[in-house]
Design a protein around this motif. Structure first.
Motif, PDB file in Angstrom:
ATOM      1  N   SER A 168      29.585  34.110  35.017  1.00  0.00           N
ATOM      2  CA  SER A 168      28.421  34.985  35.088  1.00  0.00           C
ATOM      3  C   SER A 168      28.186  35.508  36.500  1.00  0.00           C
ATOM      4  O   SER A 168      27.926  36.705  36.706  1.00  0.00           O
ATOM      5  CB  SER A 168      27.188  34.221  34.593  1.00  0.00           C
ATOM      6  N   LEU A 169      28.293  34.630  37.481  1.00  0.00           N
ATOM      7  CA  LEU A 169      28.072  35.029  38.874  1.00  0.00           C
ATOM      8  C   LEU A 169      29.114  36.031  39.352  1.00  0.00           C
ATOM      9  O   LEU A 169      28.783  37.002  40.055  1.00  0.00           O
ATOM     10  CB  LEU A 169      28.080  33.801  39.781  1.00  0.00           C
ATOM     11  N   LEU A 170      30.356  35.820  38.983  1.00  0.00           N
ATOM     12  CA  LEU A 170      31.412  36.733  39.418  1.00  0.00           C
ATOM     13  C   LEU A 170      31.227  38.117  38.822  1.00  0.00           C
ATOM     14  O   LEU A 170      31.480  39.128  39.489  1.00  0.00           O
ATOM     15  CB  LEU A 170      32.782  36.166  39.053  1.00  0.00           C
ATOM     16  N   PHE A 203      40.048  31.869  46.183  1.00  0.00           N
ATOM     17  CA  PHE A 203      41.075  32.781  46.692  1.00  0.00           C
ATOM     18  C   PHE A 203      41.835  32.209  47.888  1.00  0.00           C
ATOM     19  O   PHE A 203      42.744  32.819  48.413  1.00  0.00           O
ATOM     20  CB  PHE A 203      40.494  34.168  47.017  1.00  0.00           C
ATOM     21  N   MET A 204      41.464  31.011  48.322  1.00  0.00           N
ATOM     22  CA  MET A 204      42.231  30.182  49.250  1.00  0.00           C
ATOM     23  C   MET A 204      42.691  30.934  50.506  1.00  0.00           C
ATOM     24  O   MET A 204      43.899  31.095  50.740  1.00  0.00           O
ATOM     25  CB  MET A 204      43.447  29.571  48.528  1.00  0.00           C
ATOM     26  N   GLN A 228      43.128  34.767  36.441  1.00  0.00           N
ATOM     27  CA  GLN A 228      42.365  35.742  35.647  1.00  0.00           C
ATOM     28  C   GLN A 228      41.223  36.353  36.463  1.00  0.00           C
ATOM     29  O   GLN A 228      40.886  37.536  36.285  1.00  0.00           O
ATOM     30  CB  GLN A 228      41.799  35.045  34.402  1.00  0.00           C
ATOM     31  N   LYS A 229      40.629  35.576  37.367  1.00  0.00           N
ATOM     32  CA  LYS A 229      39.434  36.018  38.083  1.00  0.00           C
ATOM     33  C   LYS A 229      39.725  36.732  39.407  1.00  0.00           C
ATOM     34  O   LYS A 229      38.789  37.199  40.070  1.00  0.00           O
ATOM     35  CB  LYS A 229      38.524  34.823  38.356  1.00  0.00           C
ATOM     36  N   GLN A 230      40.969  36.848  39.800  1.00  0.00           N
ATOM     37  CA  GLN A 230      41.258  37.489  41.082  1.00  0.00           C
ATOM     38  C   GLN A 230      40.714  38.916  41.204  1.00  0.00           C
ATOM     39  O   GLN A 230      40.208  39.290  42.271  1.00  0.00           O
ATOM     40  CB  GLN A 230      42.762  37.452  41.358  1.00  0.00           C
ATOM     41  N   PRO A 231      40.769  39.757  40.162  1.00  0.00           N
ATOM     42  CA  PRO A 231      40.175  41.093  40.304  1.00  0.00           C
ATOM     43  C   PRO A 231      38.679  41.051  40.615  1.00  0.00           C
ATOM     44  O   PRO A 231      38.189  41.892  41.372  1.00  0.00           O
ATOM     45  CB  PRO A 231      40.447  41.747  38.942  1.00  0.00           C
ATOM     46  N   LYS A 232      37.961  40.097  40.051  1.00  0.00           N
ATOM     47  CA  LYS A 232      36.529  39.974  40.311  1.00  0.00           C
ATOM     48  C   LYS A 232      36.253  39.420  41.710  1.00  0.00           C
ATOM     49  O   LYS A 232      35.163  39.594  42.248  1.00  0.00           O
ATOM     50  CB  LYS A 232      35.875  39.048  39.276  1.00  0.00           C
ATOM     51  N   VAL A 236      35.139  40.078  47.541  1.00  0.00           N
ATOM     52  CA  VAL A 236      34.721  38.898  48.301  1.00  0.00           C
ATOM     53  C   VAL A 236      35.847  38.444  49.225  1.00  0.00           C
ATOM     54  O   VAL A 236      35.618  38.131  50.396  1.00  0.00           O
ATOM     55  CB  VAL A 236      34.313  37.749  47.352  1.00  0.00           C
ATOM     56  N   ALA A 237      37.065  38.432  48.715  1.00  0.00           N
ATOM     57  CA  ALA A 237      38.210  38.052  49.538  1.00  0.00           C
ATOM     58  C   ALA A 237      38.429  39.051  50.667  1.00  0.00           C
ATOM     59  O   ALA A 237      38.783  38.666  51.789  1.00  0.00           O
ATOM     60  CB  ALA A 237      39.465  37.960  48.665  1.00  0.00           C
TER      61      ALA A 237
END
Length: 244
Positions: A168-170, A203-204, A228-232, A236-237
């Protein structure tokens, strides 16, 4: 001026303060502690055992939000508070929400899976401390796993709930960043610093002072969800790379 930051290398709340200090070009002595054995030392200085703790010429400040507020008041150059009162209120609101929701969710979700990989998590927990800590931790890892899960209420159910919170936050952060590329106004504030610090384990980034695990060897549910969440996480990264 003497400034010391007592911290865990792995702590994303500690990363908030490291970043703020570096952003403001403040000299400080990092004091890296081993989770668990840190408690006695911290309690001699502060009311609780949590880190980070800042010691500025004998002035003790505990907690990342409290430390950032202290730094903004005492070192206003390169402000992180925004351009006006409304921006400051919005930035503080984002920080509070992310501290309350993202911080604990990341911790619960990540540790649930990482504690299943002692060879990967031990170097992270002991990072920046004497190398013998890694071997001692590995020897007693079953007890470490038990204590951490009990203390932070970590299990599959709480990890699943934490993942839902992060989902939800992402989504909300991704939508918020579409307007100007920043969470508040048109520039970098403590809201962005908090988001990028607390979400960094997803994202390390290289500048984070721990040896991140090989993502190919992560437990499958963790590896797949992170991918799966890298695009979101892209903006931030990017903020981390641009401002860290």
């Amino acid at each position: 001026m003497t400034m010391k930051l007592y911290q865990f290398a792995i702590s994303h709340f500690s990363e908030k303060v490291r970043w703020a200090l570096d952003y403001k070009n403040l000299n400080y002595q990092p004091v890296f502690l081993l989770p668990g054995t840190h408690s006695k030392q911290i309690r001699r200085m502060a009311p609780g055992s949590s880190v980070p703790v800042l010691d500025h010429d004998g002035e003790i400040v505990q907690g990342s939000a409290e430390i950032l507020d202290y730094l903004e008041r005492h070192f206003p150059e390169k402000s992180l508070s925004g351009d006006d009162a409304n921006s400051k209120a919005d930035a503080l609101a984002w920080q509070q929400r992310l501290d309350d929701e993202a911080g604990p969710a990341i911790r619960t979700w990540a540790y649930h899976y990482l504690l299943q990989r002692p060879k990967q998590v031990a170097p992270m927990l002991t990072a920046q401390t004497p190398v013998y800590n890694r071997y001692l931790l590995r020897l007693g890892f079953s007890r470490v796993d038990e204590v951490m899960r009990d203390w932070m209420k970590i299990n599959q159910k709480t990890a699943d709930k934490a993942q839902q919170t992060l989902d939800s936050l992402l989504e909300e952060l991704d939508a918020a960043y579409q307007t100007s590329g920043y969470l508040v106004g048109g520039g970098f504030t403590l809201a962005d610093l908090t988001a990028a610090s607390l979400l960094a384990p997803l994202f390390m980034p290289e500048k984070y002072p721990v040896p991140w695990p090989d993502t190919r060897r992560l437990p499958a549910p963790m590896k797949d969800w992170i991918a799966q969440k890298q695009p979101k996480l892209a903006r931030v990264a990017e903020i981390y790379r641009l401002h860290r």
